[in-house]
Design an enzyme around this catalytic site. Structure first.
Site, mmCIF file in Angstrom:
data_model
loop_
_atom_site.group_PDB
_atom_site.id
_atom_site.type_symbol
_atom_site.label_atom_id
_atom_site.label_comp_id
_atom_site.label_asym_id
_atom_site.label_seq_id
_atom_site.Cartn_x
_atom_site.Cartn_y
_atom_site.Cartn_z
ATOM 1 N NE ARG A 161 -3.957 -2.023 0.267
ATOM 2 C CZ ARG A 161 -5.040 -2.092 -0.483
ATOM 3 N NH1 ARG A 161 -5.266 -1.150 -1.380
ATOM 4 N NH2 ARG A 161 -5.891 -3.090 -0.354
ATOM 5 C CG HIS A 241 -1.512 -4.004 -13.169
ATOM 6 N ND1 HIS A 241 -0.624 -4.399 -14.134
ATOM 7 C CD2 HIS A 241 -2.506 -4.942 -13.143
ATOM 8 C CE1 HIS A 241 -1.071 -5.523 -14.707
ATOM 9 N NE2 HIS A 241 -2.205 -5.858 -14.118
ATOM 10 N NE ARG A 242 -2.635 -1.113 -4.406
ATOM 11 C CZ ARG A 242 -3.134 -2.225 -3.899
ATOM 12 N NH1 ARG A 242 -2.358 -3.294 -3.801
ATOM 13 N NH2 ARG A 242 -4.387 -2.291 -3.498
ATOM 14 C CB ALA A 243 4.981 -1.625 -9.527
#
Length: 636
Positions: A161, A241-243
């Site tokens: 997060r 796909h947060r990166a």
């Protein structure tokens, strides 16, 4: 005087942490930052200093002992008693809207608080449904966390997060260390004078940040920039796909801070250094799971990296069940005899049986990284230790939340929650002059948490195959290191060894780590590999122990190269071992498999056993604390 903090601009070094904090102020969509480092590296000082460079940002400190009511809000008790009406009393998330939440030692945050925090952070709103109250409000904030990795890792669901990750290290330059001490002493002598000395620098930085916030709206993100960010995330084997989103948002902040409006390759590259370290997964783990590349998507030979071609050539033999060896190295030839035949048994069975027994000295013990995840959610009534955070059925432990009582046994009443439940109904009841009238339906009881130790059953492969390349020395060194870790966490241990044609219980369940170390040091190596017998014995010991102690938290740790060569029950020894492993998997006992295979060609048999046991699997070298990737990616 009480509001004066050490100026942000006066902190020496920690440029990465400073950048990450400034970028999040410019663009809160980055998603926050986690600052990990040893004690005394100005982590908290930097966060407190944000008030000087960004006074418009609300930074709310979240204490580790915060209750659920204080975090998300609850019924307004005073209003309910006076007026008989249910009204929402805001919690910390309400006041954090539009700002930031800072959690010092975030790795020690309670599980249920972390869940509530994550839900609000991901959705951007807080939904309260409790005590007959229904309320929702916006909760848009970014997280700032700091932690000391010596006190344990961070759970993966919370780690991901954080938009950015930074390692804070102490200064090694003697002059800088002396200057840090000088500034600190000067600040403590007169905080107001010290603040005034750095006021110009603070205002200059604040103006730059405010200008960047206005420029951010005009920053353009090209298609090539998005592709480059996605390629960085893909190369690091990031899950989800947060990166790439974090990379893009960070690059936008970098661009705006430099008073530019178009992203550059350097901006994307710089952002990736902050957004990927805590999300990158081990390359080897993912290469095993990936399918062969599409030839149409392969780059031209002139553009291909020669190292990647070599890696493909090395990995090809591992995909065959019977690889051919051309090496003339005696150790390679000897280890080649260990290869598994089609029926799962070793071709070197007779050689193992006839080889003399050996006693290998343990390799040097080392500090282990995160290797055993906490057993969370279990309910125990008694026990002691420091390994796993569990819910306790006793009155000992920290009160974390409340629940409705089950059955007629009512004890350990949560007084605050009970009063709030009764408050709104007091006016319609016969209160008999009392301020609050409590009925049986209003009663709430406490849920408490505390730490307890695990019971770790080590199952060690002591067969002849472990003598090749002196694998047993490495195995003993690794187990000694895990035993030291078990001692610090107050775990109980047991030791099983399997070799020749059977498994042997060397040490029953005990708290004496010294006895386990003595048994391990004199353990001989030689003979066949009755892998199934070792796994079955571990299962039987754990099952019998749980009958005696229902609060037992067992962990089975299997240390083997997976090369089964003997079984009483089946001509296919490895298939019998998979059958035994599946029994542990079906029982849902926590298990860990440590792959000791150090041969030139690894057959990945331990991974198959781990899959059947529903267990975590590590290579021996992954246990070293120096393996930063494993330590970051995994939780205690």
């Amino acid at each position: 005087m009480a509001n004066i903090t050490f100026p942000f601009a006066a902190v020496i070094g920690q440029e990465k942490a400073k950048n990450a904090l400034i970028w999040n102020i410019i663009n809160p969509k980055i998603g926050g930052v986690l600052i990990s480092g040893e004690k005394g590296t100005a982590k908290s000082t930097l966060v407190r200093g944000l008030a000087g460079i960004a006074p418009w940002i609300k930074i709310i400190n979240l204490p580790l002992n915060i209750s659920e009511d204080m975090l998300i809000g609850s019924i307004d008790f005073e209003h309910a008693v006076k007026h008989g009406e249910k009204r929402f009393e805001p919690g910390l998330l309400y006041y954090a809207n539009g700002g930031a939440i800072y959690v010092d030692e975030v790795n020690l945050l309670s599980d249920h608080i972390a869940k509530s925090l994550l839900e609000a952070a991901s959705s951007g709103e807080c939904i309260v449904e409790r005590e007959g109250l229904s309320y929702r409000h916006e909760a848009r904030f970014f997280l700032i966390g700091s932690m000391n990795p010596e006190e344990g890792g961070l759970r993966p669901q919370l780690l991901d997060r954080f938009g950015l990750f930074v390692e804070a290290e102490g200064e090694h330059d003697l002059r800088k260390r002396a200057e840090i001490a000088r500034r600190r002493l000067e600040y403590e002598k007169s905080p107001s004078l010290f603040e005034g000395k750095w006021l110009a620098e603070t205002k200059k930085l604040a103006v730059s940040i405010e200008r960047a916030r206005n420029t951010l709206l005009r920053v353009e993100v090209t298609e090539n920039a998005m592709r480059l960010a996605a390629s960085f995330a893909q190369e690091s084997n990031c899950a989800g796909h947060r990166a790439e989103i974090a990379i893009i948002e960070t690059a936008k902040a970098i661009t705006a801070f430099d008073s530019r409006t178009v992203l550059s390759i350097d901006d994307i590259s710089e952002a990736a250094k902050y957004a990927l370290p805590h999300r990158a997964r081990q390359q080897e783990e993912n290469r095993q799971q990936q399918s062969p590349p599409d030839p149409e998507l392969e780059p031209d030979a002139s553009e291909a990296d020669s190292n990647s071609q070599e890696r493909r050539q090395e990995s090809e033999p591992a995909e065959n069940s019977r690889p051919e060896r051309e090496s003339s190295d005696p150790e390679d030839i000897e280890s080649g005899k260990q290869d598994i035949s089609e029926n799962g048994n070793s071709e070197a069975s007779e050689a193992e049986q006839e080889a003399p027994e050996q006693i290998f000295d343990p390799a040097e013990a080392f500090e282990v990284s995160s290797w055993l995840k906490e057993t969370r959610g279990a309910i125990v009534k008694k026990g002691s230790g420091k390994r796993s955070l569990v819910t306790t059925g006793s009155k000992h432990g920290r009160y974390v939340r409340y629940t409705l009582p089950k059955g007629s046994d009512i004890s350990d009443i949560a007084l605050g929650a009970t009063l709030r439940a009764a408050a709104a109904n007091t006016k319609i009841r016969h209160a008999n002059g009392m301020a609050v009238s409590i009925s049986e339906d209003d009663i709430r009881i406490k849920i408490r948490e505390r730490r307890t130790g695990n019971t770790i059953v080590f199952v060690v492969d002591a067969s002849g195959s472990m003598g090749a390349r002196r694998q047993m020395s490495a195995v003993k060194g690794a187990i000694l290191s895990l035993l030291n870790d078990a001692y610090r966490k107050r775990d109980k241990v047991s030791l099983i060894a399997f070799r020749k044609e059977s498994a042997e219980l060397l040490l029953g369940i005990t708290r004496s780590v010294d006895l386990a170390e003595k048994q391990l040091s004199v353990l001989p190596t030689g003979g066949l590999t009755p892998l199934a017998a070792g796994i079955d014995m571990a299962y039987d010991i754990v099952k019998a122990a749980q009958i005696k102690d229902k609060d037992l938290l067992p962990v089975i740790v299997l240390v083997t190269d997976g090369r089964a060569t003997y079984s009483d029950n089946s001509p296919d020894a490895f298939a019998d071992a998979l059958r035994a492993a599946s029994r542990i998997g079906a029982s849902k006992y926590k298990a860990v498999v440590i792959d000791s295979d150090r041969n030139f060609v690894r057959l990945q048999l331990a991974e198959k056993l781990a899959e059947a046991m529903n267990a975590d699997c590590y290579q021996i070298e992954d246990l070293h604390a120096a393996s930063v990737l494993a330590a970051v990616a995994l939780s205690l």
